[in-house]
Design an enzyme around this catalytic site. Structure first.
Site, short mmCIF file in Angstrom:
data_model
loop_
_atom_site.label_atom_id
_atom_site.label_comp_id
_atom_site.label_asym_id
_atom_site.label_seq_id
_atom_site.Cartn_x
_atom_site.Cartn_y
_atom_site.Cartn_z
N ASN A 159 0.88 -1.17 0.00
CA ASN A 159 0.00 0.00 0.00
C ASN A 159 0.92 1.22 0.00
OD1 ASN A 159 -1.80 2.04 0.41
ND2 ASN A 159 -2.22 1.52 2.56
N TRP A 160 1.07 1.80 -1.19
CA TRP A 160 2.03 2.91 -1.30
C TRP A 160 1.46 4.22 -0.73
CZ3 TRP A 160 4.43 2.67 -6.92
CH2 TRP A 160 5.14 1.47 -7.05
N LYS A 161 0.18 4.22 -0.41
CA LYS A 161 -0.48 5.46 0.06
C LYS A 161 -0.19 6.58 -0.95
CE LYS A 161 0.28 3.69 4.65
NZ LYS A 161 -0.05 3.85 6.04
N HIS B 257 -9.47 0.90 4.66
CA HIS B 257 -8.18 1.13 5.32
C HIS B 257 -8.39 2.10 6.49
CE1 HIS B 257 -4.13 2.62 6.03
NE2 HIS B 257 -3.72 1.46 5.51
N GLU C 11 -6.86 4.62 7.45
CA GLU C 11 -6.79 6.06 7.12
C GLU C 11 -8.09 6.54 6.47
OE1 GLU C 11 -3.01 5.74 5.11
OE2 GLU C 11 -2.17 5.20 7.05
N GLU D 173 -5.53 -4.96 10.50
CA GLU D 173 -4.52 -3.92 10.67
C GLU D 173 -4.85 -3.09 11.92
OE1 GLU D 173 -2.45 -2.91 6.73
OE2 GLU D 173 -4.25 -1.70 6.83
N GLY E 58 2.09 2.41 10.53
CA GLY E 58 3.00 3.53 10.35
C GLY E 58 3.67 4.01 11.62
N SER F 163 3.28 -1.97 10.46
CA SER F 163 4.73 -1.94 10.71
C SER F 163 5.45 -3.25 10.40
CB SER F 163 4.99 -1.48 12.15
OG SER F 163 4.51 -0.16 12.33
N GLY G 12 2.69 -1.01 4.28
CA GLY G 12 2.76 0.40 3.90
C GLY G 12 4.21 0.83 3.73
N GLY G 13 4.78 1.42 4.78
CA GLY G 13 6.12 2.02 4.70
C GLY G 13 7.18 1.13 4.06
C1 PEP Z 1 -0.83 0.19 5.84
O1 PEP Z 1 -0.84 1.36 5.49
O2 PEP Z 1 -1.72 -0.59 5.48
C2 PEP Z 1 0.26 -0.25 6.70
C3 PEP Z 1 0.20 -1.44 7.22
O3 PEP Z 1 1.28 0.65 6.90
P1 PEP Z 1 2.70 0.33 7.63
O4 PEP Z 1 3.21 -0.97 7.06
O5 PEP Z 1 3.55 1.49 7.28
O6 PEP Z 1 2.41 0.22 9.08
#
Ligand code: PEP
Length: 259
Positions: free
Chosen positions: A9-11, A95, A97, A167, A173, A213, A234-235
Site C-alpha cells: 500500500n504505497w499510500k 483502510h 486512514e 490492521e 505507520g 509496521s 505500507g512504509g
Molecule cells: C498500511 O498502510 O496498510 C500499513 C500497514 O502501513 P505500515 O506498514 O507502514 O504500518
C-alpha cells in the site's frame, strides 16, 4: 487453495516516473517468488503505467480506494469501473486512514465492498481497532463489527474473491508491530467468523493478512503465527530491498512448509 499474499500500500507516495523505476527495479526479484501472490497498490495516477509493466505477469494490481457509484458528481473520487479499466484486479477498502482520517463509516465501506464484487474486483477488506479500543478490551468486538458489516453483503459464491486484512490502527505507520499472539488472536477470530458464515472449508481458503509496521526484520516471525496468510505493507513496501525481502521471506516459509 488459500493464497499467501504480500500486498503493498504505497499510500500517497511515488509519481508516475518514480513508480515505473521502482517496479522495473524489483520486477525480476518479485517474479522469483513463485509461491507468494504479490499485489501492488500504487496511487491512482500510477496504476495504468504499472499495469503496462506487469500485465503479463502473475503480479496483481490494486487501487487504494473507490466509490460505490459508477460515475457522477463525486469530485475527487474514482469508481470500480475506472479501476478495472486501468488494469486493477484488487481494491483496498476500509483502510484505517479512510475510516479515521476521512471518516468513512462501516456502512459506506460495506457499500463499496458490494460494488467492488459486482464489477469484478477483489476487495482487500481492512479491519482493526484503535489503541484506546484495545486498551478498553474491545479489540475483538470492534473487529467483529467491522467484519460483520462488510461481509453482510458478500454471498457464499463471492467470499473467495475477498481478502481480509487485520490492521490494528496503533501499529500502522508507527513502528510498533503487533506481537504474533496479538495478531493471531484477531486472525483466529476472523477465521471463526468466516467459518460460522460460510463453512469451515471456505473459511480455510480465505487469505487473512496482517498489516501494521511489517518489516523484513519481523516478517519471518509473523508469517509463522497462526492464521496469518501474508501481509499488507505500507512504509516498507516503498523501499525496494525491504519489499523484495519480505516477499522472499514469505516464499521461503511456504517452501519450507511444503518440504
Ligand atoms: C498500511 O498502510 O496498510 C500499513 C500497514 O502501513 P505500515 O506498514 O507502514 O504500518
Amino acid at each position: 487453495m488459500k493464497q499467501y499474499i504480500v500486498a503493498s500500500n504505497w499510500k500517497m507516495h511515488k509519481d508516475i516516473q518514480e513508480a515505473n523505476i521502482f517496479v522495473l527495479n524489483i520486477l525480476k526479484n518479485l517474479l522469483n517468488q513463485k509461491k507468494t501472490k504479490v499485489i501492488l497498490c500504487p496511487p491512482f495516477t500510477a496504476l495504468f503505467n504499472i499495469h503496462e509493466i506487469i500485465k503479463n505477469t502473475p503480479i496483481g494490481l490494486g487501487g487504494q480506494n473507490m466509490h460505490y457509484e459508477a460515475k457522477g458528481a463525486f469530485t475527487g473520487e474514482i469508481s470500480g469501473e475506472m479501476l478495472l479499466a486501468a488494469g486493477c484486479q484488487y481494491v483496498i477498502l476500509g483502510h484505517s486512514e479512510r475510516r479515521h482520517v476521512f471518516g468513512e463509516s462501516d456502512d459506506f465501506i460495506r457499500d463499496k465492498v458490494r460494488k467492488a464484487l459486482t464489477v469484478g474486483l477483489k476487495p482487500i477488506i481492512c479491519v482493526g481497532e484503535k489503541l484506546e479500543q484495545r486498551q478498553a478490551g474491545q479489540t475483538l468486538e470492534v473487529v467483529r463489527r467491522q467484519c460483520d458489516s462488510a461481509l453482510s453483503v458478500v454471498g457464499e459464491h463471492e467470499i473467495q474473491r475477498c481478502v481480509i486484512a487485520y490492521e490494528p490502527v496503533w501499529a500502522i505507520g508507527t513502528g510498533v508491530v503487533a506481537t504474533p499472539e496479538q495478531a493471531s488472536e484477531a486472525h483466529v477470530m476472523i477465521r471463526k467468523l468466516l467459518a460460522a458464515k460460510y463453512g469451515q472449508a471456505i473459511a480455510d481458503s480465505i487469505s487473512i493478512l496482517y498489516g501494521g509496521s511489517v518489516k523484513s526484520s519481523n516478517a519471518a516471525t509473523l508469517i509463522r503465527a497462526q492464521d496469518i496468510d501474508g501481509f499488507l505493507i505500507g512504509g516498507a513496501s516503498l523501499v525496494e530491498d525491504e519489499f523484495v525481502r519480505i516477499a522472499e521471506i514469505v516464499d521461503e516459509y511456504l517452501k519450507q512448509k511444503e518440504s
